[in-house]
Each structure stands twice: as structure tokens, then as C-alpha cells.
Design an enzyme around this catalytic site. Structure first.
Site, PDB file in Angstrom:
ATOM      1  N   HIS A  58      26.609  11.833 -13.338  1.00 27.30           N
ATOM      2  CA  HIS A  58      25.360  11.659 -12.607  1.00 27.30           C
ATOM      3  C   HIS A  58      25.555  10.728 -11.410  1.00 27.30           C
ATOM      4  O   HIS A  58      24.737   9.860 -11.140  1.00 27.30           O
ATOM      5  CB  HIS A  58      24.259  11.141 -13.543  1.00 27.30           C
ATOM      6  CG  HIS A  58      23.831  12.163 -14.550  1.00 27.30           C
ATOM      7  ND1 HIS A  58      23.698  11.884 -15.887  1.00 27.30           N
ATOM      8  CD2 HIS A  58      23.526  13.475 -14.419  1.00 27.30           C
ATOM      9  CE1 HIS A  58      23.330  12.979 -16.531  1.00 27.30           C
ATOM     10  NE2 HIS A  58      23.219  13.953 -15.662  1.00 27.30           N
ATOM     11  N   TYR A  83      36.794  17.904 -15.921  1.00 27.53           N
ATOM     12  CA  TYR A  83      36.835  16.605 -15.234  1.00 27.53           C
ATOM     13  C   TYR A  83      38.136  15.897 -15.600  1.00 27.53           C
ATOM     14  O   TYR A  83      38.396  15.651 -16.783  1.00 27.53           O
ATOM     15  CB  TYR A  83      35.613  15.782 -15.632  1.00 27.53           C
ATOM     16  CG  TYR A  83      34.326  16.563 -15.441  1.00 27.53           C
ATOM     17  CD1 TYR A  83      33.701  16.622 -14.197  1.00 27.53           C
ATOM     18  CD2 TYR A  83      33.775  17.296 -16.489  1.00 27.53           C
ATOM     19  CE1 TYR A  83      32.551  17.370 -14.007  1.00 27.53           C
ATOM     20  CE2 TYR A  83      32.625  18.052 -16.312  1.00 27.53           C
ATOM     21  CZ  TYR A  83      32.020  18.093 -15.069  1.00 27.53           C
ATOM     22  OH  TYR A  83      30.883  18.850 -14.881  1.00 27.53           O
ATOM     23  N   ASP A  92      19.103  25.344  -9.287  1.00 27.32           N
ATOM     24  CA  ASP A  92      20.078  24.342  -9.743  1.00 27.32           C
ATOM     25  C   ASP A  92      21.464  24.906  -9.485  1.00 27.32           C
ATOM     26  O   ASP A  92      21.891  25.851 -10.157  1.00 27.32           O
ATOM     27  CB  ASP A  92      19.858  24.055 -11.233  1.00 27.32           C
ATOM     28  CG  ASP A  92      20.609  22.823 -11.716  1.00 27.32           C
ATOM     29  OD1 ASP A  92      21.405  22.261 -10.947  1.00 27.32           O
ATOM     30  OD2 ASP A  92      20.390  22.420 -12.875  1.00 27.32           O
ATOM     31  N   GLU A 138      28.097  26.332 -11.087  1.00 26.31           N
ATOM     32  CA  GLU A 138      26.809  26.584 -11.761  1.00 26.31           C
ATOM     33  C   GLU A 138      25.985  27.608 -10.997  1.00 26.31           C
ATOM     34  O   GLU A 138      25.830  27.534  -9.784  1.00 26.31           O
ATOM     35  CB  GLU A 138      26.023  25.272 -11.842  1.00 26.31           C
ATOM     36  CG  GLU A 138      24.628  25.403 -12.402  1.00 26.31           C
ATOM     37  CD  GLU A 138      23.889  24.073 -12.388  1.00 26.31           C
ATOM     38  OE1 GLU A 138      22.945  23.915 -13.160  1.00 26.31           O
ATOM     39  OE2 GLU A 138      24.283  23.194 -11.579  1.00 26.31           O
ATOM     40  N   ARG A 157      32.895  21.518 -11.192  1.00 24.33           N
ATOM     41  CA  ARG A 157      31.786  22.151 -11.917  1.00 24.33           C
ATOM     42  C   ARG A 157      31.276  23.306 -11.076  1.00 24.33           C
ATOM     43  O   ARG A 157      31.155  23.185  -9.847  1.00 24.33           O
ATOM     44  CB  ARG A 157      30.659  21.153 -12.196  1.00 24.33           C
ATOM     45  CG  ARG A 157      29.478  21.759 -12.932  1.00 24.33           C
ATOM     46  CD  ARG A 157      28.574  20.701 -13.581  1.00 24.33           C
ATOM     47  NE  ARG A 157      27.863  19.851 -12.646  1.00 24.33           N
ATOM     48  CZ  ARG A 157      28.128  18.568 -12.434  1.00 24.33           C
ATOM     49  NH1 ARG A 157      29.131  17.975 -13.073  1.00 24.33           N
ATOM     50  NH2 ARG A 157      27.424  17.849 -11.567  1.00 24.33           N
ATOM     51  N   HIS A 178      15.058  20.875 -15.860  1.00 21.56           N
ATOM     52  CA  HIS A 178      15.312  21.040 -17.292  1.00 21.56           C
ATOM     53  C   HIS A 178      13.985  21.506 -17.910  1.00 21.56           C
ATOM     54  O   HIS A 178      13.173  20.700 -18.339  1.00 21.56           O
ATOM     55  CB  HIS A 178      15.794  19.730 -17.932  1.00 21.56           C
ATOM     56  CG  HIS A 178      17.088  19.260 -17.372  1.00 21.56           C
ATOM     57  ND1 HIS A 178      17.257  18.022 -16.791  1.00 21.56           N
ATOM     58  CD2 HIS A 178      18.296  19.859 -17.288  1.00 21.56           C
ATOM     59  CE1 HIS A 178      18.504  17.881 -16.380  1.00 21.56           C
ATOM     60  NE2 HIS A 178      19.156  18.984 -16.670  1.00 21.56           N
ATOM     61  N   HIS A 181      20.922  25.116 -19.582  1.00 22.54           N
ATOM     62  CA  HIS A 181      19.578  24.657 -19.938  1.00 22.54           C
ATOM     63  C   HIS A 181      18.562  25.595 -19.307  1.00 22.54           C
ATOM     64  O   HIS A 181      18.856  26.293 -18.328  1.00 22.54           O
ATOM     65  CB  HIS A 181      19.344  23.204 -19.485  1.00 22.54           C
ATOM     66  CG  HIS A 181      19.546  22.962 -18.016  1.00 22.54           C
ATOM     67  ND1 HIS A 181      18.617  23.320 -17.046  1.00 22.54           N
ATOM     68  CD2 HIS A 181      20.570  22.393 -17.335  1.00 22.54           C
ATOM     69  CE1 HIS A 181      19.061  22.982 -15.851  1.00 22.54           C
ATOM     70  NE2 HIS A 181      20.254  22.413 -15.987  1.00 22.54           N
ATOM     71  N   ASP A 212      26.229  19.102  -6.778  1.00 21.07           N
ATOM     72  CA  ASP A 212      25.185  19.570  -7.705  1.00 21.07           C
ATOM     73  C   ASP A 212      23.877  19.318  -6.970  1.00 21.07           C
ATOM     74  O   ASP A 212      23.311  18.223  -7.021  1.00 21.07           O
ATOM     75  CB  ASP A 212      25.244  18.819  -9.032  1.00 21.07           C
ATOM     76  CG  ASP A 212      24.421  19.497 -10.129  1.00 21.07           C
ATOM     77  OD1 ASP A 212      23.441  20.189  -9.786  1.00 21.07           O
ATOM     78  OD2 ASP A 212      24.751  19.332 -11.318  1.00 21.07           O
ATOM     79  N   GLU A 233      26.785  26.228 -16.394  1.00 20.77           N
ATOM     80  CA  GLU A 233      27.453  25.195 -15.591  1.00 20.77           C
ATOM     81  C   GLU A 233      28.598  24.497 -16.320  1.00 20.77           C
ATOM     82  O   GLU A 233      28.535  23.291 -16.593  1.00 20.77           O
ATOM     83  CB  GLU A 233      26.429  24.159 -15.128  1.00 20.77           C
ATOM     84  CG  GLU A 233      25.524  23.601 -16.222  1.00 20.77           C
ATOM     85  CD  GLU A 233      24.526  22.585 -15.689  1.00 20.77           C
ATOM     86  OE1 GLU A 233      24.956  21.648 -14.999  1.00 20.77           O
ATOM     87  OE2 GLU A 233      23.328  22.742 -15.963  1.00 20.77           O
ATOM     88  N   HIS A 262      29.595  17.767 -21.275  1.00 26.37           N
ATOM     89  CA  HIS A 262      28.157  18.065 -21.218  1.00 26.37           C
ATOM     90  C   HIS A 262      27.877  19.491 -21.698  1.00 26.37           C
ATOM     91  O   HIS A 262      28.801  20.279 -21.951  1.00 26.37           O
ATOM     92  CB  HIS A 262      27.616  17.854 -19.803  1.00 26.37           C
ATOM     93  CG  HIS A 262      28.303  18.661 -18.741  1.00 26.37           C
ATOM     94  ND1 HIS A 262      28.030  19.994 -18.516  1.00 26.37           N
ATOM     95  CD2 HIS A 262      29.264  18.317 -17.834  1.00 26.37           C
ATOM     96  CE1 HIS A 262      28.767  20.438 -17.514  1.00 26.37           C
ATOM     97  NE2 HIS A 262      29.533  19.440 -17.086  1.00 26.37           N
ATOM     98  N   ASP A 282       0.820  -1.209   0.000  1.00 26.83           N
ATOM     99  CA  ASP A 282       0.000   0.000   0.000  1.00 26.83           C
ATOM    100  C   ASP A 282       0.857   1.262   0.000  1.00 26.83           C
ATOM    101  O   ASP A 282       0.384   2.352   0.324  1.00 26.83           O
ATOM    102  CB  ASP A 282      -0.945   0.017   1.210  1.00 26.83           C
ATOM    103  CG  ASP A 282      -0.195   0.056   2.532  1.00 26.83           C
ATOM    104  OD1 ASP A 282       1.028  -0.204   2.524  1.00 26.83           O
ATOM    105  OD2 ASP A 282      -0.832   0.344   3.557  1.00 26.83           O
TER     106      ASP A 282
END
Length: 430
Positions: free
Chosen positions: A246, A388, A274, A399, A397, A366, A359, A263, A384, A355, A41
Site C-alpha cells: 500500500h 514481490y 481497479d 490486474e 502486479r 472493495h 475482490h 495500482d 490481481e 495478498h 472552515d
């Protein structure tokens, strides 16, 4: 909801703007999201479909919005269908929206209970020629689960096969990408909550803490400031974990001499912020870490200046690539031969910065935005860049979230969040 009431003028304006783009003799229908089961449930926490929230402010499951600008009966030009509350629901779940409260929230006067929807909708469908259905056409969308919206669209087309079908999404892509001042204020609130979390963490981090402990510090500060939590799955990546773009496990110990890439950001009233920052576990960057850090910061600052009205998405990313290439040459990570012999489809800088730079951000992290159309004032973007370097055991990074202005540089919603290396060191060593 944890957030304070939102001025319903926002939702009244949003519906008016949407209706102005509709064809004559047409209506549009928007559904809430499902509550998704886990097993037994148990269910996942409810997250409202951002489109019906954008147009109504209703943050409740099993809600349906109809917009019918040319309806012969003025009463039914804007209609909400809501789940009817009762004593049992009030005791076990808390009272749902009443018709009066729905009007206070949305500015919509005509509210029916959901059990009357098919009957009322039949009348409305006999008065229109076209029905707008709501499909997810975001450029990153990857939906495997059949949504409530998708099931409803199937039912509607089967029951009313003679009606012409149109799409709401292209209208919403343009409307939602340009933010109202009320929306920008809500996003500023999300950024301010994020700032509180980041400052808390700067005081908390030291060698030996665990990534999940840092995640808990963020969550504590977000919740106590009326956010329901993270705007997206948080990344707390120490050491080489930062080179996994990620990385979300957040289960490693933070060791002396390493960097931690965050991040992580708060939502507020369904609006996202973000943030990315990178800090030294020991409170001080090494000479090499600071060199790379300052290179990333320089690219971020210069890239931000390019976000002005008329800029095209593809051209912007080409220019950022040039900025990054210059910095990587200065750091000795690329040489001239790497650049001269690069594949135009995958330039040399992509080895260390793979990357995108920016965005749209808003109700979705996003957010909606048509990338083939030029940037406009009051669009909100992330900036951002990152570098790396697995061979050196760290990634960086940085941002911020910025608002495009009618002229000049964007307004930085995160201007108060520490970012300069020396400021971060000073705060960590107070």
C-alpha cells in the site's frame, strides 16, 4: 456532477428489488454521508453514501430515503427528504436538487424538505412494526468515526423503542453484488477512462520522471473525461517501492532499469474501476523482469478462467495458490522442499504473493459480496496476482476487472488496456 445523467430505471429497479426482500409492515431508512471537516472552515470533498445512491441516484448531502412498501397511503411508499435550496445557497454553493429534479433523477414522486422529516416520519412510524436501519457490515469495514447513518440509528431507536429493528445490509450485500446491465455500462466507462490515462502515461514515462508527475498525468486524463478522479488512493511505485503493498507516497524519482508498479484507476458516476500494470522505466524489460512478468500474467489469465457461476471463494483462492506455486518453482524462487514443508495456514507461495487474488468491485472498490456464497452471473471481480521480490529490487502486479458470465470465461472490462510485455515495450518506444 461531472458525469452524464444515469437512466433512473436503474434506481427504480433497485428499490423494487430491495422492497421485495423486506418483511411485511416494515420501512427502511437510508441517509447520505456527512461532509467531514478538516479544520477551520475547510471540509473534505463530499462523497455520497453508496447505499442511498444505489437506491435513489441522489448524489447530495443531507438527503434521506424511506422505502415503505406496505404504507397505507400509496403516496408514501417511496419518499425522499432533501435539503431545501434557497437564494443564498444557490449563490454560494450552487442550486441543490429541486423536487422536480429529484424525481427526474430517482423516479420518486414524493419529495419533502428535510425540515418536515420528523413530522412525516412520525406518521409513517405509527403505521409500521419494523424499521430497517443501515449498518456497515462489509468484511473489510474498520470505521472509527461516527457516521450520519449511525447517529440517525441511535436517534431512531431512542425515539421509537417499541419498534422491531432489522438490518438492511444483508439485503444490500446480495443485491449490490450482482450488477445490472446499466451498472456494468457505467463500470465499462470507468475502465475506458482508466485506459486513456494508462496510454497517456506509457507515452510520458522515461528515466528521471517522478512518481507524483505520473500521478498528475493520470489525474489530468481522468478529469478531462468526466471522472472526478481516482477510484482509490493511487499507487505509483517504482523500484523497491513496489514491494510495499500500500505504497501511496508517490514521491520518488523513477530510475533507468527499474520497473514501476501502478495500482491506479478512475471512478465514473461513483462506480469504480481497479487497474494494476507494471512497466519498465526505460521502455524495455530485462530478461529476468520479463520472466517474472510473464509468470504473473499466466497466473492472472488462468485464475480468470476460474471465475464462473457456482465457484466458491475459498476454493478459488486455493486453486490460484496452486497456479502461483507452480510459477514460483519455475522461476527458482521456491524449491520442492519449500512446498513439501509448507505451513497449510501460510503456504510457501505467500512469501512472494501475500495478498488475495480477487475482490468484488462496483460502487465501492472493495464492493459488497458475501464470500461464503457461490459466484453468480453479472458479479464483477478484480483479478490481481503479484510477485514481490525485495532482494531483486522489483515487484510485479497485474490486474483487470471482469464480469462473470452465465457460461464460459468472464468478460474483461479492461480487455483494451495493454498488458502483454511486448505491447507495452512497443508503445513506450514508438
Amino acid at each position: 456532477m461531472k458525469y452524464l445523467p444515469i437512466d433512473r430505471e436503474l434506481f427504480i429497479k433497485n428499490r423494487k428489488n430491495f422492497a421485495a426482500q423486506m418483511e411485511p409492515k416494515s420501512l427502511a431508512i437510508f441517509n447520505s454521508n456527512d461532509i467531514y471537516p478538516i479544520s477551520a472552515d475547510s471540509t473534505m470533498p463530499f462523497e455520497q453514501h453508496r447505499d442511498i445512491f444505489y437506491l435513489s441516484g441522489v448524489d447530495q448531502e443531507e438527503s434521506v430515503l424511506v422505502i415503505f412498501p406496505n404504507c397505507p397511503n400509496p403516496k408514501n411508499r417511496e419518499v425522499l427528504f432533501l435539503k431545501e435550496t434557497n437564494e443564498h445557497i444557490a449563490v454560494w454553493e450552487g442550486e441543490k436538487l429541486t423536487k422536480e429534479k429529484a424525481f427526474e433523477t430517482s423516479g420518486i414522486k414524493t419529495v419533502y424538505w428535510l425540515k418536515d422529516m420528523e413530522k412525516v416520519l412520525f406518521e409513517l412510524m405509527t403505521q409500521c412494526d419494523t424499521v430497517y436501519i443501515n449498518t456497515n457490515e462489509h468484511y473489510r469495514a474498520n470505521v472509527e468515526t461516527e457516521t450520519r447513518e449511525a447517529r440517525f440509528a441511535k436517534w431512531l431507536k431512542d425515539k421509537y423503542p417499541a419498534h422491531r429493528v432489522a438490518k438492511s445490509n444483508p439485503i444490500l450485500q446480495r443485491l449490490r453484488s450482482v450488477k445490472d446491465p446499466i451498472e456494468i455500462a457505467l463500470m465499462q466507462k470507468a475502465c475506458d477512462i482508466t485506459e486513456k490515462g494508462f496510454r497517456r502515461v506509457l507515452d510520458f514515462v522515461k528515466p528521471g520522471v517522478w512518481e507524483f508527475e505520473i500521478e498528475a498525468e493520470f489525474m489530468h486524463e481522468f478529469l478531462r473525461n468526466r471522472s472526478k478522479g481516482f477510484a482509490y488512493t493511487p499507487i505509483i511505485a517504482s523500484g523497491n517501492n513496489a514491494n510495499v503493498l500500500h505504497y501511496v507516497e508517490n514521491n520518488q524519482e523513477c530510475k533507468a532499469g527499474d520497473l514501476i508498479l501502478f495500482d491506479v484507476a478512475a471512478e465514473y458516476a461513483n462506480y469504480s474501476s481497479d487497474l494494476s500494470r507494471t512497466i519498465p522505466v526505460s521502455g524495455k524489460f530485462t530478461k529476468r523482469q520479463k520472466e517474472v512478468y510473464n509468470a504473473v500474467l499466466k497466473v492472472k489469465d488462468e485464475a480468470t478462467k476460474l471465475l464462473v457461476p457456482g465457484t466458491l471463494w475459498a476454493e478459488y483462492h486455493v486453486e490460484v495458490g496452486k497456479l502461483m506455486t507452480s510459477e514460483l518453482l519455475g522461476l527458482g524462487l521456491l524449491d520442492k522442499a519449500d512446498v513439501q514443508n509448507e505451513n497449510p495456514e501460510w503456504p510457501a507461495y505467500k512469501k512472494y504473493f501475500m495478498h488475495g487474488t480477487s475482490h468484488h468491485i462496483g460502487l465501492d472498490t472493495h464492493d459488497y459480496g458475501i464470500l461464503t456464497e457461490s459466484m453468480q452471473p453479472n458479479m464483477v471481480f478484480t483479478v490481481e496476482p503479484g510477485i514481490y521480490i525485495p532482494d531483486e529490487g522489483f515487484g510485479i502486479r497485474l490486474e483487470d476487472d471482469v464480469v462473470v458470465q452465465p457460461s464460459g470465461e468472464p468478460f474483461n472490462l479492461m480487455a483494451n488496456i495493454p498488458i502483454k510485455a511486448e505491447e507495452i515495450e512497443d508503445l513506450m518506444n514508438q
